[in-house]
Scaffold this active site. Sequence first.
Site, PDB file in Angstrom:
ATOM      1  N   ARG A  44       0.869  -1.184   0.000  1.00  0.00           N
ATOM      2  CA  ARG A  44       0.000   0.000   0.000  1.00  0.00           C
ATOM      3  C   ARG A  44       0.901   1.228   0.000  1.00  0.00           C
ATOM      4  O   ARG A  44       2.116   1.132   0.116  1.00  0.00           O
ATOM      5  CB  ARG A  44      -1.026  -0.006   1.152  1.00  0.00           C
ATOM      6  CG  ARG A  44      -0.645  -0.625   2.457  1.00  0.00           C
ATOM      7  CD  ARG A  44       0.394   0.086   3.235  1.00  0.00           C
ATOM      8  NE  ARG A  44       0.149   1.504   3.378  1.00  0.00           N
ATOM      9  CZ  ARG A  44       1.076   2.396   3.706  1.00  0.00           C
ATOM     10  NH1 ARG A  44       2.338   2.000   3.905  1.00  0.00           N
ATOM     11  NH2 ARG A  44       0.806   3.678   3.814  1.00  0.00           N
ATOM     12  N   ARG A  87      -7.362   0.005  -6.900  1.00  0.00           N
ATOM     13  CA  ARG A  87      -7.592   1.114  -5.962  1.00  0.00           C
ATOM     14  C   ARG A  87      -7.706   2.404  -6.793  1.00  0.00           C
ATOM     15  O   ARG A  87      -6.845   2.673  -7.630  1.00  0.00           O
ATOM     16  CB  ARG A  87      -6.447   1.213  -4.945  1.00  0.00           C
ATOM     17  CG  ARG A  87      -6.320  -0.037  -4.069  1.00  0.00           C
ATOM     18  CD  ARG A  87      -5.437   0.202  -2.863  1.00  0.00           C
ATOM     19  NE  ARG A  87      -6.108   1.017  -1.863  1.00  0.00           N
ATOM     20  CZ  ARG A  87      -5.482   1.517  -0.785  1.00  0.00           C
ATOM     21  NH1 ARG A  87      -4.198   1.302  -0.607  1.00  0.00           N
ATOM     22  NH2 ARG A  87      -6.143   2.235   0.104  1.00  0.00           N
ATOM     23  N   GLN A 191      -2.269   2.507   9.915  1.00  0.00           N
ATOM     24  CA  GLN A 191      -0.942   2.581   9.282  1.00  0.00           C
ATOM     25  C   GLN A 191       0.054   3.306  10.189  1.00  0.00           C
ATOM     26  O   GLN A 191       1.249   3.014  10.162  1.00  0.00           O
ATOM     27  CB  GLN A 191      -1.030   3.328   7.939  1.00  0.00           C
ATOM     28  CG  GLN A 191      -1.736   2.574   6.824  1.00  0.00           C
ATOM     29  CD  GLN A 191      -3.212   2.928   6.759  1.00  0.00           C
ATOM     30  OE1 GLN A 191      -3.833   3.281   7.758  1.00  0.00           O
ATOM     31  NE2 GLN A 191      -3.796   2.802   5.584  1.00  0.00           N
ATOM     32  N   ASP A 232      -1.833  11.121  -2.140  1.00  0.00           N
ATOM     33  CA  ASP A 232      -2.224  10.093  -3.118  1.00  0.00           C
ATOM     34  C   ASP A 232      -2.554  10.692  -4.478  1.00  0.00           C
ATOM     35  O   ASP A 232      -2.427  10.027  -5.500  1.00  0.00           O
ATOM     36  CB  ASP A 232      -3.420   9.295  -2.599  1.00  0.00           C
ATOM     37  CG  ASP A 232      -2.975   8.363  -1.491  1.00  0.00           C
ATOM     38  OD1 ASP A 232      -2.869   8.824  -0.337  1.00  0.00           O
ATOM     39  OD2 ASP A 232      -2.664   7.199  -1.791  1.00  0.00           O
TER      40      ASP A 232
HETATM   41  O1  MRU Z   1      -4.483   3.341   2.100  1.00  0.00           O
HETATM   42  P1  MRU Z   1      -3.003   3.526   2.009  1.00  0.00           P
HETATM   43  O2  MRU Z   1      -2.265   2.959   3.178  1.00  0.00           O
HETATM   44  O3  MRU Z   1      -2.456   3.062   0.686  1.00  0.00           O
HETATM   45  O4  MRU Z   1      -2.817   5.109   2.062  1.00  0.00           O
HETATM   46  C1  MRU Z   1      -1.526   5.642   2.044  1.00  0.00           C
HETATM   47  C2  MRU Z   1      -1.508   7.113   2.149  1.00  0.00           C
HETATM   48  O5  MRU Z   1      -2.521   7.765   2.228  1.00  0.00           O
HETATM   49  C3  MRU Z   1      -0.168   7.774   2.039  1.00  0.00           C
HETATM   50  O6  MRU Z   1      -0.114   8.933   2.818  1.00  0.00           O
HETATM   51  C4  MRU Z   1       0.091   8.166   0.568  1.00  0.00           C
HETATM   52  O7  MRU Z   1      -0.150   7.081  -0.273  1.00  0.00           O
HETATM   53  C5  MRU Z   1       1.475   8.662   0.351  1.00  0.00           C
HETATM   54  S1  MRU Z   1       2.674   7.378   0.525  1.00  0.00           S
HETATM   55  C6  MRU Z   1       4.176   8.040   0.149  1.00  0.00           C
END
Ligand code: MRU
Length: 339
Positions: A44, A87, A191, A232
């Site tokens: 992720r 996703r 996370q 993202d």
């Molecule tokens: O749902 P996730 O764990 O994939 O979300 C991750 C995030 O929101 C991070 O902050 C983002 O992807 C930046 S990672 C360098």
Amino acid sequence: MQAMEWTGHSLRLLDQTKLPVTITWVECQSYQDVALAIRQMIVRGAPAIGAAAAYGLVLAAQTSTTVDPAASRENMASAAAALRATRPTAVNLAWAIGRMLAAGEGLAGLALAARLEQEANAIAAEDIEINRALGRFGAKLVPNPARILTHCNAGALATVGYGTALGVIRAAVEQGKQVEVFADETRPYLQGSRLTTFELMQDDIPVTLLTDSMAGWLMAKGRVDLVIVGADRVAANGDVANKIGTYTLAVLAKEHQVPFYVACPLSTLDLSIKSGEEIIIEEREASEVTHVGRTRLAPEATRVWNPAFDVTPERLVTALITEKGVIYPPFMSALEALL
Ligand code: MRU
């Protein structure tokens, strides 16, 4: 710390659903395996899922038997569609897939597999270089000493290595700055508590865990010098989609006059959309909210809303930190000039 390893014929992924309790690797031997791993969040983080999808396309090419470029193109398009559908929010996924398809255009068979492997390796190697460059620019914004609040995990585990938001923190530490990190737990997927604390502790960077609802009070007590988060997808006007809870932090930061920085490689920019309103926000299953692990906390059949991301309006963002430099508002013209 590394989230993935390419073996030449398979993609090994550190299973992030099991961290930090168990360290296990999942071996993907087909693009379908990679798609499932992305969907299940074994891998992720925006840059990491982009790189993983790139290797997924290498596996699609390696396992394809056709030597006809037209048939091969169709095979790759359907593998790309499956990977892209895993996703919806992080643009790095579509960006990496687009780059791979362009690299393989007109090729088939062994030539296609070799070319795609070269491109995926380039995406992976560049990601680490980009994060280091971004980290160096961002570190200049970090005072010494500094108390930094971060959200989710935008570290080595969310990228191919080094991290974006955590890359800035790592670079500041490498420059000899005294840094203390506060990591939001990041409900519901945790996370922050599972991954960010684990990653920073491995590097001996001081980190204190707090639940998301404690961030405001921490700022009110004057204990946060800056906030740094990852992204993202960043729209042309500078609106930022990132992990759910980011928006709340940005509002709090504004109220307490704490700078709010977003670390984002250029692959996270989506200049095809004018504002964050156009960003599709992934909604995930109710059990992430009703349960912690296998333990149910809410009554059975509770109605749940579980958006995985939110959008922080550009007016709340102090600066975007990219591998080409730090960008200040107005973001639209600054981004155009940069690119
Ligand atoms: O749902 P996730 O764990 O994939 O979300 C991750 C995030 O929101 C991070 O902050 C983002 O992807 C930046 S990672 C360098």
